[in-house]
Design an enzyme around this catalytic site. Structure first.
Site, PDB file in Angstrom:
ATOM      1  N   GLU A  95       0.826  -1.196   0.000  1.00 33.09           N
ATOM      2  CA  GLU A  95       0.000   0.000   0.000  1.00 33.09           C
ATOM      3  C   GLU A  95       0.855   1.238   0.000  1.00 33.09           C
ATOM      4  OE1 GLU A  95      -3.851  -1.947   2.125  1.00 33.09           O
ATOM      5  OE2 GLU A  95      -2.567  -0.632   3.292  1.00 33.09           O
ATOM      6  N   CYS A 108       3.423   8.523   0.941  1.00 30.18           N
ATOM      7  CA  CYS A 108       3.947   7.664   2.000  1.00 30.18           C
ATOM      8  C   CYS A 108       4.189   6.294   1.369  1.00 30.18           C
ATOM      9  CB  CYS A 108       2.910   7.601   3.116  1.00 30.18           C
ATOM     10  SG  CYS A 108       3.357   6.494   4.444  1.00 30.18           S
ATOM     11  N   CYS A 115       6.632  -6.540   7.376  1.00 30.40           N
ATOM     12  CA  CYS A 115       7.743  -5.997   8.160  1.00 30.40           C
ATOM     13  C   CYS A 115       8.159  -7.028   9.196  1.00 30.40           C
ATOM     14  CB  CYS A 115       7.327  -4.712   8.864  1.00 30.40           C
ATOM     15  SG  CYS A 115       8.686  -3.942   9.784  1.00 30.40           S
ATOM     16  N   CYS A 119       6.564  -4.484  15.813  1.00 32.50           N
ATOM     17  CA  CYS A 119       6.145  -3.577  16.892  1.00 32.50           C
ATOM     18  C   CYS A 119       4.704  -3.921  17.296  1.00 32.50           C
ATOM     19  CB  CYS A 119       6.227  -2.125  16.432  1.00 32.50           C
ATOM     20  SG  CYS A 119       7.875  -1.681  15.861  1.00 32.50           S
ATOM     21  N   CYS A 122       1.567  -1.914  15.814  1.00 29.00           N
ATOM     22  CA  CYS A 122       1.519  -1.635  14.371  1.00 29.00           C
ATOM     23  C   CYS A 122       0.823  -2.752  13.611  1.00 29.00           C
ATOM     24  CB  CYS A 122       2.943  -1.458  13.853  1.00 29.00           C
ATOM     25  SG  CYS A 122       3.039  -1.265  12.071  1.00 29.00           S
ATOM     26  N   GLY A 168       6.892  -1.634   6.146  1.00 30.10           N
ATOM     27  CA  GLY A 168       8.284  -2.062   6.120  1.00 30.10           C
ATOM     28  C   GLY A 168       9.230  -1.171   6.899  1.00 30.10           C
ATOM     29  N   GLU A 169      10.388  -1.732   7.212  1.00 30.83           N
ATOM     30  CA  GLU A 169      11.452  -0.992   7.891  1.00 30.83           C
ATOM     31  C   GLU A 169      12.501  -0.660   6.822  1.00 30.83           C
ATOM     32  OE1 GLU A 169      12.587   0.557  10.712  1.00 30.83           O
ATOM     33  OE2 GLU A 169      14.363   0.748   9.458  1.00 30.83           O
ATOM     34  N   SER A 200      12.012   7.102   7.811  1.00 30.66           N
ATOM     35  CA  SER A 200      11.701   6.802   9.214  1.00 30.66           C
ATOM     36  C   SER A 200      12.202   5.406   9.551  1.00 30.66           C
ATOM     37  CB  SER A 200      10.180   6.873   9.401  1.00 30.66           C
ATOM     38  OG  SER A 200       9.808   6.369  10.662  1.00 30.66           O
ATOM     39  N   SER A 222      11.739   6.394  15.119  1.00 34.30           N
ATOM     40  CA  SER A 222      10.544   6.009  15.872  1.00 34.30           C
ATOM     41  C   SER A 222      10.984   5.711  17.298  1.00 34.30           C
ATOM     42  CB  SER A 222       9.908   4.771  15.236  1.00 34.30           C
ATOM     43  OG  SER A 222       9.344   5.134  13.997  1.00 34.30           O
ATOM     44  N   LEU A 223      10.825   6.700  18.151  1.00 27.76           N
ATOM     45  CA  LEU A 223      11.331   6.567  19.525  1.00 27.76           C
ATOM     46  C   LEU A 223      10.261   5.920  20.415  1.00 27.76           C
ATOM     47  CD1 LEU A 223      13.688   7.218  21.395  1.00 27.76           C
ATOM     48  CD2 LEU A 223      12.673   9.474  21.786  1.00 27.76           C
ATOM     49  N   ASN A 298      -3.174   5.406  16.475  1.00 29.58           N
ATOM     50  CA  ASN A 298      -4.304   5.130  15.577  1.00 29.58           C
ATOM     51  C   ASN A 298      -4.820   3.731  15.858  1.00 29.58           C
ATOM     52  OD1 ASN A 298      -4.187   7.577  14.097  1.00 29.58           O
ATOM     53  ND2 ASN A 298      -2.407   6.797  12.999  1.00 29.58           N
ATOM     54  N   CYS A 341      -1.045   6.184   9.881  1.00 27.89           N
ATOM     55  CA  CYS A 341       0.182   5.524  10.313  1.00 27.89           C
ATOM     56  C   CYS A 341      -0.104   4.220  11.021  1.00 27.89           C
ATOM     57  CB  CYS A 341       0.921   6.390  11.327  1.00 27.89           C
ATOM     58  SG  CYS A 341       1.513   7.898  10.676  1.00 27.89           S
TER      59      CYS A 341
HETATM   60  N1  SAH Z   1       9.089   1.052   9.898  1.00 31.31           N
HETATM   61  C1  SAH Z   1       9.404   2.423   9.978  1.00 31.31           C
HETATM   62  C2  SAH Z   1       8.564   3.274   9.062  1.00 31.31           C
HETATM   63  C3  SAH Z   1       7.117   2.923   8.898  1.00 31.31           C
HETATM   64  S1  SAH Z   1       6.017   3.214  10.219  1.00 31.31           S
HETATM   65  C4  SAH Z   1       9.267   2.902  11.402  1.00 31.31           C
HETATM   66  O1  SAH Z   1       8.732   2.182  12.223  1.00 31.31           O
HETATM   67  O2  SAH Z   1       9.758   3.983  11.686  1.00 31.31           O
HETATM   68  C5  SAH Z   1       5.732   4.975  10.198  1.00 31.31           C
HETATM   69  C6  SAH Z   1       5.380   5.540  11.581  1.00 31.31           C
HETATM   70  O3  SAH Z   1       4.047   5.127  11.970  1.00 31.31           O
HETATM   71  C7  SAH Z   1       6.315   5.041  12.666  1.00 31.31           C
HETATM   72  O4  SAH Z   1       6.737   6.069  13.514  1.00 31.31           O
HETATM   73  C8  SAH Z   1       5.452   4.055  13.367  1.00 31.31           C
HETATM   74  O5  SAH Z   1       5.945   3.805  14.631  1.00 31.31           O
HETATM   75  C9  SAH Z   1       4.096   4.712  13.320  1.00 31.31           C
HETATM   76  N2  SAH Z   1       2.986   3.808  13.650  1.00 31.31           N
HETATM   77  C10 SAH Z   1       2.910   2.475  13.512  1.00 31.31           C
HETATM   78  N3  SAH Z   1       1.722   1.991  13.989  1.00 31.31           N
HETATM   79  C11 SAH Z   1       1.025   3.060  14.431  1.00 31.31           C
HETATM   80  C12 SAH Z   1      -0.284   3.226  15.009  1.00 31.31           C
HETATM   81  N4  SAH Z   1      -1.102   2.200  15.188  1.00 31.31           N
HETATM   82  N5  SAH Z   1      -0.662   4.480  15.346  1.00 31.31           N
HETATM   83  C13 SAH Z   1       0.151   5.544  15.109  1.00 31.31           C
HETATM   84  N6  SAH Z   1       1.370   5.451  14.567  1.00 31.31           N
HETATM   85  C14 SAH Z   1       1.813   4.218  14.222  1.00 31.31           C
HETATM   86 FE1  SF4 Z   2       7.657  -2.336  11.110  1.00 25.54          FE
HETATM   87 FE2  SF4 Z   2       7.614   0.330  11.478  1.00 25.54          FE
HETATM   88 FE3  SF4 Z   2       5.411  -1.201  11.898  1.00 25.54          FE
HETATM   89 FE4  SF4 Z   2       7.468  -1.366  13.582  1.00 25.54          FE
HETATM   90  S1  SF4 Z   2       6.184   0.451  13.196  1.00 25.54           S
HETATM   91  S2  SF4 Z   2       6.325  -3.106  12.732  1.00 25.54           S
HETATM   92  S3  SF4 Z   2       9.193  -1.118  12.199  1.00 25.54           S
HETATM   93  S4  SF4 Z   2       6.422  -0.848   9.949  1.00 25.54           S
END
Ligand code: SAH
Ligand code: SF4
Length: 355
Positions: A95, A108, A115, A119, A122, A168-169, A200, A222-223, A298, A341
């Protein structure tokens, strides 16, 4: 047995395409002509590349996939965010989301199918990793969406920014993502400025240490937590690369004057939205070199976390602003079509929602 993927023409940075042609006794400037057709005029059919030598076209067709990845579905959110389902040559889908804000139109993009990082907050993370995308499949998302917008919305439509924040990362697919960034920045082609491209990462320390060798795009980390116990609960990667190792690596990122690292911070009710989290952030982050982007969590089907109230989100932001930090709250876009996100998942999900 699975057929190996054909290399995609869009995977080649300009210099590599020139070399490829030269190695076959073909004119190097053919590469500049092709870049001009593809990335300045969006003419993707080689039959229409009038000034490109026939031999060059034949050589390309014999070696490369020249098809634009196919948009098999698209949906428009109430706020104007548009989600595209894009199919690759092996039938895998990813997507990509176009987000309109002010005078920007940001794409985006995804860097992998699924991935591996897992996390816990996610939606993509629950899929696991299917495969890396080729550079050409990453660039292909930009080409496919640009063409679609020109054909269906406005001939003058232009994507102005890119964020590597889809599925993806990106640093887990370092070499292909690096090539795609070179192509996005190439002046003779798409020609985006470095400031309009943001990568990111969840914090892959060895690859962060290699960023000196990456085109100088904006970096977002992504902290999501300022304490190791909370971060490990949210992001299993923290067990391998904890906050101390992460910040040691971040300090090796070459920062141009006046540029900062963005720290993304998902705000989850009762988990990382407390006073002690603010205290932790203030200890970790320097005012001069960082900006914080709060992403209110989200929710998606089966998600186990909750989003804090708007009042609480503002309170959290204010604590950081009051200490001199730059801190924004990301407005949630596209959540009615699961395009916000972390909500990007698979074909089945998308299709079920709208069929
Ligand atoms: N994998 C990379 C980039 C894709 S995710 C990363 O993790 O940085 C893009 C952003 O969306 C990241 O900061 C991720 O942590 C955030 N994200 C993932 N799941 C989310 C959710 N359910 N609500 C809000 N942000 C989310
Ligand atoms: Fe992968 Fe980024 Fe989602 Fe973590 S937040 S599972 S690194 S896409």
């Amino acid at each position: 047995m699975k057929k190996p993927l054909r290399p995609h023409l869009y995977s080649l940075p300009l210099e590599e395409l020139r070399d490829w042609l030269a190695e076959r006794g073909l004119a190097r400037f053919g590469a500049d002509q092709i870049y001009n057709w593809l990335y300045k005029n969006w003419i993707t059919d080689p039959l229409l590349w009038g000034n490109v030598a026939k031999k060059t076209k034949e050589a390309l067709l014999a070696e490369f996939d020249l098809e634009v990845p196919k948009i098999v579905w698209q949906g428009l959110s109430q706020d104007g965010t548009r989600k595209f389902l894009v199919r690759m040559q092996d039938g895998k889908t990813i997507e990509t989301v176009a987000i309109a804000a002010d005078d920007r139109l940001t794409l985006c993009i995804s860097s992998q199918v699924g991935c591996a990082i897992g996390c816990t907050f996610c939606h993509t993370g629950t899929m696991g990793l299917t495969r890396n995308l080729q550079a050409g499949e990453i660039v292909g998302q930009f080409v496919a969406v640009t063409k679609w917008l020109k054909e269906n919305v406005d001939v003058n439509a232009r994507l102005s920014n890119i964020v590597y924040m889809g599925q993806g990362e990106p640093l887990h697919n370092y070499e292909e993502v690096k090539k795609s960034a070179l192509i996005f920045l190439e002046e003779k082609g798409i020609g985006l400025s470095q400031r309009k491209v943001t990568l990111s990462t969840s914090g892959l320390v060895p690859q962060i240490k290699k960023l000196w060798d990456f085109p100088p795009v904006n970096i977002a980390i992504s902290l999501h937590a300022a304490h190791n116990d909370v971060r490990s609960e949210l992001m299993p990667i923290n067990k391998a690369f904890d906050l101390e190792r992460l910040f040691d690596a971040i300090r090796t990122i070459p920062l141009k004057a006046r540029r900062r690292i963005t720290y993304e911070y998902i705000l989850i009710a009762g988990l990382n939205d407390r006073q002690e989290d603010i205290d932790g952030l203030l200890k970790l982050l320097e005012v001069e070199t960082s900006k914080v982007n709060i992403i209110p969590f989200n929710e998606y089907p089966e998600s186990k976390f909750k989003r804090p109230s708007d009042t609480h989100i503002r309170w959290f932001q204010k604590q950081l602003l009051d200490q001199g930090h730059t801190c924004t709250v990301r407005i949630t876009k596209g959540d009615d079509i699961l395009a916000a996100c972390g909500q990007l998942k698979s074909k089945e999900d998308s299709l079920n929602l709208w069929s």
